[in-house]
Write an enzyme that holds these catalytic residues in place. Structure first.
Site, PDB file in Angstrom:
ATOM      1  N   HIS A  31       1.213  -1.170  -2.443  1.00  0.00           N
ATOM      2  CA  HIS A  31       0.663  -1.562  -1.135  1.00  0.00           C
ATOM      3  C   HIS A  31       0.212  -3.024  -1.233  1.00  0.00           C
ATOM      4  O   HIS A  31       0.365  -3.654  -2.304  1.00  0.00           O
ATOM      5  CB  HIS A  31      -0.484  -0.630  -0.735  1.00  0.00           C
ATOM      6  CG  HIS A  31      -1.545  -0.481  -1.789  1.00  0.00           C
ATOM      7  ND1 HIS A  31      -2.354  -1.528  -2.191  1.00  0.00           N
ATOM      8  CD2 HIS A  31      -1.905   0.578  -2.555  1.00  0.00           C
ATOM      9  CE1 HIS A  31      -3.177  -1.116  -3.117  1.00  0.00           C
ATOM     10  NE2 HIS A  31      -2.929   0.154  -3.373  1.00  0.00           N
ATOM     11  N   HIS A  34      -1.663  -4.275  -4.369  1.00  0.00           N
ATOM     12  CA  HIS A  34      -0.828  -4.616  -5.528  1.00  0.00           C
ATOM     13  C   HIS A  34      -0.105  -5.943  -5.298  1.00  0.00           C
ATOM     14  O   HIS A  34      -0.017  -6.786  -6.191  1.00  0.00           O
ATOM     15  CB  HIS A  34       0.249  -3.549  -5.745  1.00  0.00           C
ATOM     16  CG  HIS A  34      -0.261  -2.174  -6.021  1.00  0.00           C
ATOM     17  ND1 HIS A  34      -0.096  -1.123  -5.147  1.00  0.00           N
ATOM     18  CD2 HIS A  34      -0.924  -1.662  -7.088  1.00  0.00           C
ATOM     19  CE1 HIS A  34      -0.621  -0.026  -5.668  1.00  0.00           C
ATOM     20  NE2 HIS A  34      -1.144  -0.317  -6.834  1.00  0.00           N
ATOM     21  N   SER A 182      -5.404   1.861  -1.036  1.00  0.00           N
ATOM     22  CA  SER A 182      -5.259   2.650  -2.254  1.00  0.00           C
ATOM     23  C   SER A 182      -4.045   3.549  -2.092  1.00  0.00           C
ATOM     24  O   SER A 182      -3.779   4.052  -0.992  1.00  0.00           O
ATOM     25  CB  SER A 182      -6.511   3.513  -2.450  1.00  0.00           C
ATOM     26  OG  SER A 182      -6.243   4.552  -3.374  1.00  0.00           O
TER      27      SER A 182
HETATM   28  P1  AMP Z   1      -3.042   1.253  -9.518  1.00  0.00           P
HETATM   29  O1  AMP Z   1      -1.608   1.258  -9.138  1.00  0.00           O
HETATM   30  O2  AMP Z   1      -3.915   2.032  -8.593  1.00  0.00           O
HETATM   31  O3  AMP Z   1      -3.267   1.591 -10.978  1.00  0.00           O
HETATM   32  O4  AMP Z   1      -3.545  -0.255  -9.348  1.00  0.00           O
HETATM   33  C1  AMP Z   1      -2.895  -1.297 -10.020  1.00  0.00           C
HETATM   34  C2  AMP Z   1      -3.708  -2.558  -9.830  1.00  0.00           C
HETATM   35  O5  AMP Z   1      -3.834  -2.833  -8.443  1.00  0.00           O
HETATM   36  C3  AMP Z   1      -5.134  -2.451 -10.397  1.00  0.00           C
HETATM   37  O6  AMP Z   1      -5.486  -3.676 -11.009  1.00  0.00           O
HETATM   38  C4  AMP Z   1      -5.953  -2.221  -9.144  1.00  0.00           C
HETATM   39  O7  AMP Z   1      -7.289  -2.668  -9.257  1.00  0.00           O
HETATM   40  C5  AMP Z   1      -5.188  -3.064  -8.138  1.00  0.00           C
HETATM   41  N1  AMP Z   1      -5.498  -2.631  -6.764  1.00  0.00           N
HETATM   42  C6  AMP Z   1      -5.406  -1.373  -6.264  1.00  0.00           C
HETATM   43  N2  AMP Z   1      -5.830  -1.348  -4.982  1.00  0.00           N
HETATM   44  C7  AMP Z   1      -6.204  -2.612  -4.670  1.00  0.00           C
HETATM   45  C8  AMP Z   1      -6.740  -3.236  -3.512  1.00  0.00           C
HETATM   46  N3  AMP Z   1      -6.979  -2.560  -2.391  1.00  0.00           N
HETATM   47  N4  AMP Z   1      -7.010  -4.563  -3.550  1.00  0.00           N
HETATM   48  C9  AMP Z   1      -6.786  -5.276  -4.688  1.00  0.00           C
HETATM   49  N5  AMP Z   1      -6.281  -4.743  -5.821  1.00  0.00           N
HETATM   50  C10 AMP Z   1      -5.994  -3.433  -5.820  1.00  0.00           C
END
Ligand code: AMP
Length: 277
Positions: A31, A34, A182
């Site tokens: 999203h 990322h 998220s």
């Molecule tokens: P994930 O795929 O949930 O493991 O997230 C991968 C990376 O994206 C991690 O560093 C998260 O902190 C970051 N991330 C996830 N959601 C957001 C968001 N809404 N804003 C900024 N970074 C995000």
């Protein structure tokens, strides 16, 4: 864009001499949150590599590993359209082959906050991120403040293990109505999606209270708790912590961050904000 799926191919990948390598580890189902990390890396680095891997070891036994949303085709199309150089997409069999035994844990920080309800979570996160760093060999790693405890723990791991990688913390990307983006938001039904707005609302009310001169963390926490409970959220925790040590604060300072985790139905969401501008 080169898609890499084996350890051998990752280890034998040679970057251009002097290239600054920016790394964005993700679990996919990408999203704008990322993508903001990818953009930050592309602005500052000569090559950007994104990993997509739903790491089983960071999910507890009753968590959503099997139902975690996945859409690899869409993810790859998005990354390709952004001009990402490499995508690393390993499988469980190559990351945790039969007989795998080694784990990395940052003590204490891993057991508080999210670690209380997810006791093995950060051990899984630290282990996979260290493995990915060893394979990818980046100069910089781009991570979101959305997962603030994760960011703090990984900074500590890099420091303690003398890894020559800089973590770049990027701001939380939100939906227009304030909900932090998220991959798990897709689990929410329309009622829960509306309820979940209480997270960002509670945080902005806390910031407003601090802006108006409130310095007592317990009062700010109580107001935010009321907002969350009035909306029907099932609170896991709400705390005001020092943004470096993650220890509870009694008086609000420039380093105070409010961290919240709450359930909306079965979906556990987290959010956080710095309290003082
Ligand atoms: P994930 O795929 O949930 O493991 O997230 C991968 C990376 O994206 C991690 O560093 C998260 O902190 C970051 N991330 C996830 N959601 C957001 C968001 N809404 N804003 C900024 N970074 C995000």
């Amino acid at each position: 864009m080169q898609v890499i799926t084996s350890i051998d191919a990752m280890q034998s990948l040679r970057y251009p001499q002097g290239a600054q390598i920016g790394f964005v580890p993700t679990m996919g189902y990408l999203h704008e949150g990322h993508l903001s990390l990818v953009e930050a890396s592309q602005e500052e680095c000569s090559k950007t590599i994104v990993s997509i891997y739903v790491n089983p070891s960071q999910f507890g036994p009753n968590e959503d590993l099997t139902s975690y949303p996945r859409d690899t085709e869409r993810d790859l199309a998005l990354l390709e359209s952004m001009g990402v150089n490499y995508v690393f997409m390993p499988t469980d069999a190559i990351m945790y082959p039969c007989g795998y035994k080694t784990w990395v844990e940052v003590l204490e920080l891993s057991k508080i906050l999210c670690g209380e309800s997810r006791p093995e979570h950060f051990k899984g996160v630290c282990t996979i991120v260290l493995k990915l760093i060893n394979l990818v060999r980046p100069n910089r790693m781009y991570m979101g403040e959305k997962d603030f405890q994760q960011l703090t723990i990984l900074k500590k791991m890099l420091q303690d293990l003398n890894l020559p990688v800089e973590i770049i913390a990027c701001p939380i990307v939100r939906e227009q109505d304030g909900l932090a983006k998220s991959s798990r938001n897709v689990y929410l039904n329309s009622f829960q999606r509306q309820q979940a707005l209480c997270l960002s609302l509670a945080l902005s009310q806390a910031q407003d209270a601090v802006q108006s001169g409130e310095v007592d963390a317990s009062i700010v926490i109580q107001k935010a708790t009321d907002t969350l409970q009035n909306a029907g959220a099932m609170l896991d925790y709400i705390r005001v912590v020092d943004c470096e040590t993650l220890t509870d604060q009694i008086l609000i300072t420039k380093h105070s961050r409010m961290l919240i985790a709450a359930y909306f139905g079965k979906t556990r969401l987290i959010d956080n904000a710095l309290l003082k501008a």
